[in-house]
Motif scaffolding. Structure first.
Motif, PDB file in Angstrom:
ATOM      1  N   LEU A 368     -54.011  -3.262 -38.854  1.00 43.70           N
ATOM      2  CA  LEU A 368     -53.786  -1.866 -38.482  1.00 43.70           C
ATOM      3  C   LEU A 368     -54.563  -0.922 -39.394  1.00 43.70           C
ATOM      4  O   LEU A 368     -55.148   0.074 -38.939  1.00 43.70           O
ATOM      5  N   MET A 372     -57.543   1.795 -38.376  1.00 40.04           N
ATOM      6  CA  MET A 372     -57.547   3.201 -38.811  1.00 40.04           C
ATOM      7  C   MET A 372     -58.878   3.555 -39.484  1.00 40.04           C
ATOM      8  O   MET A 372     -59.422   4.646 -39.275  1.00 40.04           O
ATOM      9  N   THR A 375     -61.704   3.729 -36.691  1.00 38.23           N
ATOM     10  CA  THR A 375     -61.558   4.900 -35.804  1.00 38.23           C
ATOM     11  C   THR A 375     -61.902   6.183 -36.543  1.00 38.23           C
ATOM     12  O   THR A 375     -62.490   7.101 -35.955  1.00 38.23           O
ATOM     13  N   ALA A 449     -48.480   5.717 -39.664  1.00 36.74           N
ATOM     14  CA  ALA A 449     -49.358   5.318 -38.559  1.00 36.74           C
ATOM     15  C   ALA A 449     -49.230   6.266 -37.369  1.00 36.74           C
ATOM     16  O   ALA A 449     -50.231   6.618 -36.727  1.00 36.74           O
ATOM     17  N   GLY A 453     -52.242   8.487 -35.891  1.00 34.31           N
ATOM     18  CA  GLY A 453     -52.686   8.255 -34.515  1.00 34.31           C
ATOM     19  C   GLY A 453     -52.555   9.475 -33.636  1.00 34.31           C
ATOM     20  O   GLY A 453     -53.478   9.828 -32.896  1.00 34.31           O
ATOM     21  N   LEU A 530     -52.995   2.523 -30.883  1.00 33.62           N
ATOM     22  CA  LEU A 530     -52.310   2.525 -32.175  1.00 33.62           C
ATOM     23  C   LEU A 530     -50.812   2.297 -32.021  1.00 33.62           C
ATOM     24  O   LEU A 530     -50.191   1.604 -32.831  1.00 33.62           O
TER      25      LEU A 530
END
Length: 576
Positions: A368, A372, A375, A449, A453, A530
């Motif tokens: 994850l 991140m 992106t 998160a 996102g 996400l």
């Protein structure tokens, strides 16, 4: 607490599951007379007997190496824009090159860790540093997509050692009650460099051009080679004899259960293990894999809270300590130790719950985090943000703040906590005690998160994204360090193989997510990508309660398998 079958009395010689040890003598004053686990020998060359300054110097060199490796892996992301403009590399190609590197990170440990087990940690540290130096030169001169792919694959293949060999080094040198801080330090350095590298790279790319990032790496890795060659000492130890105390200490009778007693102790084991494995466990009288068997219980009577060095054993000279190879023979249990370490991690991963769970936790959180990172590198240079390379790099600053906050709390907390709880339980330490420290940090992961996102997907102001990054890393750092320490404490004698399995799954998550990221986002959008990954993460993290409650039972049921594979390791420290 010890299981119901275990007598915790002072003279008990009952079998405990791997990882359960007596950490403090019953009735000892608070913070006094901590029993050293694993128990050091009387050899002054035993890394467990090194003075603290020497241990910290060695670990400091390792951490510097880790920082440089982590920086190399991640420093290229802020340069994707300039590489796109100068070399015409599409963002899809750049994304795939990162994913190819993640795949190499997973494969590298499988093939390299057997060399560390056989020949020592030192040659792998040296060789990996030299490879990073060469890859830096190649990256600085890169021209084609083939260059990009090969550099990422080869660099990450050897960088994979940073995800497995460091915990082996920590287990070589530090005791159980110190490992929480040391593993937290490692995780902090790894994540800090992961984020600091892109931050610095962004400024270098803007001020000197993106190729100068790698020329600086050439310079620093060149210096690192000297540090590692002339500073790092081998930590793998092989004792010449199974001595625990110096010759002038009271004679201690070491009692080991017979083969039939061992078979009876685990008669309820129903793991479906092959009969050949069971027979090996029943027949052996050498319990090298069970460092947690309390054969000696009285710290006061036998002074096992301190170490007496045998003056008759000569200390190695400086040049002897810098020998490139420290070769050990295979154990008597197997003749194919070297090659078996290439497939044993997969067996352990599939059959020991703690190893599988550590791999899932580490994998989903790092995966994850990698999503991140990629992106950010893709979306922030675009409208409405229009970030330059240095501004993209600055977005790693909140991640560094989060990592530091999490590390400052976790390391001292977990080591204090295990001593405190062990004292309340008659001096007995179970590795599951550490997992309680995870609970305060669990909510930081989904909170961070989601904030990241939603902020990036809805094009909210960049401070929203920054806060999300900080919160996520406040949670990730403690969880990663605690799960790795839990694994080390539970299965120290097979930790090399165990960490290879963890690294393989960890990078499988990153590889799968990043390879699928572009078409996945194109189909359902960034927000739902996400959210999907986060839901998987929450489901995995929710299983911490299962291991807090039933982890000891899992260790008891898998003890014969652990014993079997512990005996297949190379001959190292003589344990009782």
């Amino acid at each position: 607490m010890p299981s119901s079958s275990t007598n915790t009395g002072t003279n008990s010689t009952s079998l405990w599951p791997p990882g359960t040890v007596r950490l403090e003598e019953t009735g000892a004053s608070a913070g006094q007379d901590i029993i050293l686990q694993p128990r050091p020998t009387d050899d002054p060359n035993d890394p467990l007997n090194w003075p603290l300054w020497r241990k910290y110097l060695n670990l400091g060199l390792v951490c510097f190496w880790v920082a440089m490796v982590a920086e190399f892996i991640n420093a290229s992301t802020p340069t994707w824009g300039p590489m796109n403009e100068e070399l015409g590399f599409s963002y899809g190609v750049l994304n795939d090159s990162y994913a190819a590197g993640c795949a190499a990170l997973g494969l590298g440990s499988v093939l390299l860790i057997p060399f560390a087990l056989k020949f020592g940690r030192r040659p792998l540290y040296i060789f990996s540093t030299v490879v990073q130096f060469g890859m830096s030169i190649w990256f600085a001169k890169m021209q084609t997509v083939l260059d990009l792919m090969l550099i990422n694959i080869l660099q990450c293949f050897f960088a994979s050692l940073a995800e497995s060999i460091v915990q082996m080094t920590i287990a070589d040198v530090f005791f159980v009650h110190q490992r929480g801080r040391m593993n937290t330090l490692y995780v902090w350095v790894w994540l800090l460099a992961t984020y600091l590298g892109p931050l610095i790279a962004g400024y270098v790319a803007k001020g000197q051009g993106w190729r100068w990032i790698w020329w600086w790496n050439v310079i620093i890795f060149g210096i690192s080679i000297l540090f590692v060659v002339f500073g790092y000492e081998e930590t793998k130890y092989s004792s010449p004899a199974p001595t625990l105390m110096a010759s002038n200490t009271p004679e201690i009778e070491i009692r080991r259960p017979s083969g039939s007693a061992l078979a009876k102790a685990f008669s309820s084991e129903k793991t479906g293990m092959a009969e050949g494995e069971k027979s090996k466990v029943r027949e052996t009288h050498d319990l090298a894999g069970f460092s947690s068997i309390p054969a000696i219980e009285s710290a006061t009577a036998y002074n096992i809270t301190t170490v007496t060095i045998n003056p008759n054993i000569p200390k190695k000279t400086y040049w002897e300590r810098l020998a490139v190879f420290t070769t050990t023979p295979p154990s008597s249990e197997t003749t194919d130790s070297f090659f078996c370490h290439m497939y044993q991690p997969l067996i352990l991963l599939a059959t020991i719950p703690a190893i599988a769970y550590a791999a899932l936790v580490y994998g989903i959180l790092v995966g994850l985090g990698d999503v991140m990172s990629t992106t950010m590198s893709t979306y922030l240079p675009e409208p409405p943000y229009n970030f330059t390379t240095d501004q993209v790099g600055l977005m790693h600053l909140p991640r560094m703040i989060g990592v530091t906050i999490g590390a400052l709390i976790t390391g001292p907390l977990s080591d204090w906590w295990i001593v405190y709880i062990s004292r309340r339980r008659g001096g007995i330490y179970d590795p599951e005690v550490r997992l309680w420290c995870v609970i305060p940090f669990l909510l930081f992961v989904p909170a961070g998160a989601l904030l990241f996102g939603i902020g990036l997907n809805n094009q909210l102001s960049w401070p929203v994204i920054a806060v999300g990054l900080a919160l996520y890393n406040i949670g990730v750092t403690p969880i990663n360090s605690l799960i790795i320490t839990y694994l080390t404490d539970s299965y120290k004698e097979i930790i090399g193989d165990a960490l290879v399995g963890v690294t393989l799954i960890r990078n499988a998550f990153s590889t799968a997510f990043i390879f699928a990221l572009t078409p996945w986002i194109g189909r359902i959008g960034l927000k739902y990508v996400l959210v999907t990954i986060l839901l998987i993460a929450c489901a995995i993290l929710g299983l911490f309660g299962v291991f807090i409650r039933h982890g000891k039972a899992f260790r008891e049921r898998t003890a014969p398998r652990y014993q079997y594979y512990a005996l297949r390791q190379y001959k190292g420290r003589s344990l009782i």
